[in-house]
Motif scaffolding. Structure first.
Motif, PDB file in Angstrom:
ATOM      1  N   TYR A   1      13.011 -50.519 -26.809  1.00 22.49           N
ATOM      2  CA  TYR A   1      12.683 -51.740 -26.067  1.00 22.49           C
ATOM      3  C   TYR A   1      13.478 -52.968 -26.497  1.00 22.49           C
ATOM      4  N   GLY A   2      14.189 -52.863 -27.600  1.00 24.61           N
ATOM      5  CA  GLY A   2      14.995 -53.994 -28.028  1.00 24.61           C
ATOM      6  C   GLY A   2      14.227 -55.038 -28.814  1.00 24.61           C
ATOM      7  N   ASP A   3      12.953 -54.838 -29.032  1.00 22.87           N
ATOM      8  CA  ASP A   3      12.151 -55.716 -29.882  1.00 22.87           C
ATOM      9  C   ASP A   3      11.017 -54.897 -30.476  1.00 22.87           C
ATOM     10  N   SER A   4      10.215 -55.527 -31.339  1.00 22.54           N
ATOM     11  CA  SER A   4       9.117 -54.810 -31.985  1.00 22.54           C
ATOM     12  C   SER A   4       7.783 -55.489 -31.715  1.00 22.54           C
ATOM     13  N   LEU A   5       7.639 -56.089 -30.528  1.00 22.64           N
ATOM     14  CA  LEU A   5       6.418 -56.803 -30.163  1.00 22.64           C
ATOM     15  C   LEU A   5       5.478 -55.902 -29.362  1.00 22.64           C
ATOM     16  N   ALA A   6       4.195 -55.976 -29.672  1.00 25.60           N
ATOM     17  CA  ALA A   6       3.179 -55.212 -28.951  1.00 25.60           C
ATOM     18  C   ALA A   6       1.859 -55.966 -29.006  1.00 25.60           C
ATOM     19  N   ASP A   7       1.042 -55.803 -27.962  1.00 29.30           N
ATOM     20  CA  ASP A   7      -0.288 -56.414 -27.952  1.00 29.30           C
ATOM     21  C   ASP A   7      -1.279 -55.582 -28.748  1.00 29.30           C
ATOM     22  N   GLN A   8      -1.115 -54.266 -28.717  1.00 29.81           N
ATOM     23  CA  GLN A   8      -1.994 -53.378 -29.471  1.00 29.81           C
ATOM     24  C   GLN A   8      -1.314 -52.027 -29.640  1.00 29.81           C
ATOM     25  N   VAL A   9      -1.487 -51.444 -30.811  1.00 29.16           N
ATOM     26  CA  VAL A   9      -0.933 -50.120 -31.108  1.00 29.16           C
ATOM     27  C   VAL A   9      -2.049 -49.247 -31.673  1.00 29.16           C
ATOM     28  N   SER A  10      -2.229 -48.063 -31.104  1.00 26.61           N
ATOM     29  CA  SER A  10      -3.183 -47.077 -31.624  1.00 26.61           C
ATOM     30  C   SER A  10      -2.395 -45.814 -31.954  1.00 26.61           C
TER      31      SER A  10
ATOM     32  N   TYR B   1       0.735 -38.655 -31.778  1.00 25.74           N
ATOM     33  CA  TYR B   1       1.284 -39.553 -30.763  1.00 25.74           C
ATOM     34  C   TYR B   1       0.794 -40.976 -31.005  1.00 25.74           C
ATOM     35  N   VAL B   2       1.350 -41.914 -30.236  1.00 27.26           N
ATOM     36  CA  VAL B   2       0.983 -43.334 -30.330  1.00 27.26           C
ATOM     37  C   VAL B   2       0.757 -43.869 -28.926  1.00 27.26           C
ATOM     38  N   VAL B   3      -0.261 -44.721 -28.773  1.00 28.15           N
ATOM     39  CA  VAL B   3      -0.518 -45.414 -27.515  1.00 28.15           C
ATOM     40  C   VAL B   3      -0.272 -46.906 -27.755  1.00 28.15           C
ATOM     41  N   VAL B   4       0.480 -47.530 -26.848  1.00 28.36           N
ATOM     42  CA  VAL B   4       0.852 -48.928 -27.019  1.00 28.36           C
ATOM     43  C   VAL B   4       0.465 -49.748 -25.785  1.00 28.36           C
ATOM     44  N   ASP B   5      -0.120 -50.908 -26.029  1.00 30.11           N
ATOM     45  CA  ASP B   5      -0.360 -51.899 -24.983  1.00 30.11           C
ATOM     46  C   ASP B   5       0.753 -52.928 -25.127  1.00 30.11           C
ATOM     47  N   ARG B   6       1.700 -52.923 -24.178  1.00 27.63           N
ATOM     48  CA  ARG B   6       2.881 -53.783 -24.274  1.00 27.63           C
ATOM     49  C   ARG B   6       2.907 -54.796 -23.135  1.00 27.63           C
ATOM     50  N   ARG B   7       3.060 -56.044 -23.476  1.00 34.29           N
ATOM     51  CA  ARG B   7       3.113 -57.125 -22.494  1.00 34.29           C
ATOM     52  C   ARG B   7       4.393 -57.039 -21.668  1.00 34.29           C
ATOM     53  N   VAL B   8       4.257 -57.203 -20.363  1.00 32.85           N
ATOM     54  CA  VAL B   8       5.421 -57.206 -19.470  1.00 32.85           C
ATOM     55  C   VAL B   8       5.938 -58.628 -19.351  1.00 32.85           C
ATOM     56  N   ALA B   9       7.180 -58.841 -19.741  1.00 32.43           N
ATOM     57  CA  ALA B   9       7.764 -60.178 -19.729  1.00 32.43           C
ATOM     58  C   ALA B   9       7.769 -60.770 -18.325  1.00 32.43           C
ATOM     59  N   GLY B  10       7.313 -62.018 -18.196  1.00 31.48           N
ATOM     60  CA  GLY B  10       7.335 -62.713 -16.927  1.00 31.48           C
ATOM     61  C   GLY B  10       6.277 -62.278 -15.944  1.00 31.48           C
ATOM     62  N   ALA B  11       5.283 -61.487 -16.393  1.00 34.76           N
ATOM     63  CA  ALA B  11       4.226 -61.011 -15.494  1.00 34.76           C
ATOM     64  C   ALA B  11       2.885 -61.063 -16.218  1.00 34.76           C
ATOM     65  N   GLN B  12       1.826 -61.223 -15.442  1.00 31.94           N
ATOM     66  CA  GLN B  12       0.476 -61.254 -16.013  1.00 31.94           C
ATOM     67  C   GLN B  12      -0.125 -59.849 -16.041  1.00 31.94           C
TER      68      GLN B  12
ATOM     69  N   ARG C   1      -3.564 -58.415 -17.446  1.00 33.46           N
ATOM     70  CA  ARG C   1      -3.800 -58.751 -18.841  1.00 33.46           C
ATOM     71  C   ARG C   1      -5.237 -59.187 -19.040  1.00 33.46           C
ATOM     72  N   SER C   2      -5.949 -58.469 -19.920  1.00 28.76           N
ATOM     73  CA  SER C   2      -7.364 -58.773 -20.118  1.00 28.76           C
ATOM     74  C   SER C   2      -7.771 -58.781 -21.587  1.00 28.76           C
ATOM     75  N   SER C   3      -6.955 -58.169 -22.462  1.00 30.08           N
ATOM     76  CA  SER C   3      -7.359 -58.055 -23.862  1.00 30.08           C
ATOM     77  C   SER C   3      -7.384 -59.396 -24.571  1.00 30.08           C
ATOM     78  N   GLY C   4      -6.487 -60.312 -24.174  1.00 32.39           N
ATOM     79  CA  GLY C   4      -6.428 -61.603 -24.831  1.00 32.39           C
ATOM     80  C   GLY C   4      -5.800 -61.549 -26.209  1.00 32.39           C
ATOM     81  N   ASN C   5      -5.309 -60.393 -26.609  1.00 34.13           N
ATOM     82  CA  ASN C   5      -4.676 -60.271 -27.917  1.00 34.13           C
ATOM     83  C   ASN C   5      -3.378 -61.045 -27.982  1.00 34.13           C
ATOM     84  N   GLU C   6      -3.061 -61.542 -29.171  1.00 36.08           N
ATOM     85  CA  GLU C   6      -1.757 -62.119 -29.407  1.00 36.08           C
ATOM     86  C   GLU C   6      -0.792 -60.994 -29.783  1.00 36.08           C
ATOM     87  N   GLN C   7       0.474 -61.208 -29.546  1.00 31.43           N
ATOM     88  CA  GLN C   7       1.449 -60.167 -29.833  1.00 31.43           C
ATOM     89  C   GLN C   7       1.630 -59.985 -31.333  1.00 31.43           C
TER      90      GLN C   7
END
Length: 255
Positions: free
Chosen positions: A133-142, A147-158, A177-183
């Motif tokens: 992805y070119g960065d290491s930002l994620a809203d949530q990682v499990s 395996y890993v499940v990731v909640d990743r914010r889409v740039a420029g979209a809600q 977007r509903s979690s309200g988590n910070e990246q």
């Protein structure tokens, strides 16, 4: 599945862990596919009430070690429905068994990734994530053992993308977007310190013979990122929460 009077009760971390354990069992026994398991587990991690959890596990059989938990008390199940599920599962198992040899001969199993619930495996995932992805930002990682499940914010979209990683990245779904988590910047994790904590988690939580079922990485609004480590040894489970630098935040010992 649940008594309607319990639907609105708030779920605790322990209830979410029990739900995830049940989902793990369902994947292991063939009730859920990898994709179904990943999607339901991501939802279970953020479930607010028993009703939310019931929607995720209501069609699954009950593992023996969870029968007496608050999440799955006997009175919260309809026994007739349970037996219908069992009969259906047996029928499906018979069909799968009949086809198993054919499937095995015509597919090549995918190599397992390094266990992401270990220091080395988590580092391997973060490197792959950053490379993809070119960065290491994620809203949530499990992270789970395979395996890993990731909640990743889409740039420029809600909206967010829910991603599944098992050696390659797949998009499971998207949601507003509903979690309200910070990246969380995963590159800021103190991996050497976390590696030691992960290796010693069963001993720290007084769960001899226990194994890490999953770890969760997120940052609530106005707080620092937290890495939650969940351990289960069969009859009991516990949770250790630490900062990105490996400093203890919370210790939930088994009851």
């Amino acid at each position: 599945m649940a008594d309607f009077r319990n639907q609105g009760l708030r779920a605790r971390d322990a209830d979410r862990v029990d739900a995830c354990t049940m989902l793990d069992n369902a994947r292991a026994t063939g009730e859920l596919t990898e994709a179904e398991h990943a999607g339901r587990t991501a939802s279970a991690m953020t479930a607010r009430t028993f009703g939310d959890l019931d929607k995720l596990i209501g069609d699954l059989q009950i593992p023996k070690n969870l029968v007496g938990t608050p999440l799955l008390r006997p009175q919260r199940r309809n026994e007739l429905r349970r037996w219908r599920i069992v009969i259906a599962a047996v029928s499906i198992a018979a069909l799968v068994g009949a086809l198993g040899g054919c499937i095995a001969r015509n597919t090549v199993s995918k190599p397992d990734i390094p266990d992401p619930t270990t220091g080395a495996g988590l580092a391997s995932f973060i490197a792959a994530y950053q490379d993809h992805y070119g960065d290491s930002l994620a809203d949530q990682v499990s992270a789970f053992p395979k395996y890993v499940v990731v909640d990743r914010r889409v740039a420029g979209a809600q909206r967010d993308d829910y991603l599944h990683y098992d050696g390659s990245f797949q998009r499971l779904s998207d949601t507003s977007r509903s979690s309200g988590n910070e990246q969380v910047d995963l590159s800021k994790l103190d991996l050497p310190k976390l590696a030691g904590l992960l290796a010693g988690a069963p001993q720290t939580l007084h769960l001899p013979g226990g194994k890490i079922t999953h770890i969760n990485i997120e940052c609530k609004p106005g707080q620092d990122p937290v890495v939650s480590i969940y351990v289960d040894n069969g009859p009991k489970s516990g949770r250790l929460a630490v900062t990105a630098k490996g400093e203890p935040v919370e210790l939930n010992l088994p009851q």
